[in-house]
Design an enzyme around this catalytic site. Sequence first.
Site, PDB file in Angstrom:
ATOM      1  N   CYS A 116       0.831  -1.213   0.000  1.00 48.96           N
ATOM      2  CA  CYS A 116       0.000   0.000   0.000  1.00 48.96           C
ATOM      3  C   CYS A 116       0.867   1.266   0.000  1.00 48.96           C
ATOM      4  O   CYS A 116       1.567   1.547   0.976  1.00 48.96           O
ATOM      5  CB  CYS A 116      -0.913  -0.055   1.230  1.00 48.96           C
ATOM      6  SG  CYS A 116      -1.767   1.484   1.616  1.00 48.96           S
TER       7      CYS A 116
ATOM      8  N   CYS B 287       0.102   3.720   2.804  1.00 46.25           N
ATOM      9  CA  CYS B 287       0.594   3.156   4.071  1.00 46.25           C
ATOM     10  C   CYS B 287       2.085   3.457   4.233  1.00 46.25           C
ATOM     11  O   CYS B 287       2.531   3.866   5.308  1.00 46.25           O
ATOM     12  CB  CYS B 287       0.388   1.646   4.125  1.00 46.25           C
ATOM     13  SG  CYS B 287      -1.334   1.126   4.078  1.00 46.25           S
TER      14      CYS B 287
END
Length: 151
Positions: free
Chosen positions: A73, A76
């Site tokens: 991600c 993230c």
Amino acid sequence: MTSTTPDALHIVCPHCDTVNRLPPARLAEQPTCGKCQKALFTGQPVDLASARFLKHIERSDIPVLVDFWAPWCGPCRTMTPFYAQAAQTLEPHFRVVKVNTEASPDIGSRYNIRSIPTLALFRNGREVARQPGAVDANTIIAWARKANQAQ
């Protein structure tokens, strides 16, 4: 915390997962674990997998801030340094942890994590607030403190 101060707080060691009893006044004194002798607070997010996660949220008397994330991600990864920076400010009044939803899909499923990154605040074993999306350190700190005070 409640309006009355407890005689001792239960703090789960981020290294050996032993539950320690600690007077609240000692939180800021760089306490160590009674079993492994390592620091109870490191100023860094603690990576928790399935088995350890439940012990930390259920047995800790301080709020537990969780970043649900995954290595693939992009947002993230962008938030990672901000989350680490927030941990330095929020500890020792919060336990700051990360859960990799790829490595522990059961935790993501159990808490109905549908997007990542997602921040969640737990008190006494239950989720009390949630914030999806990547945010900066100041936003993480402000959100965690406000969500904790709302309880």
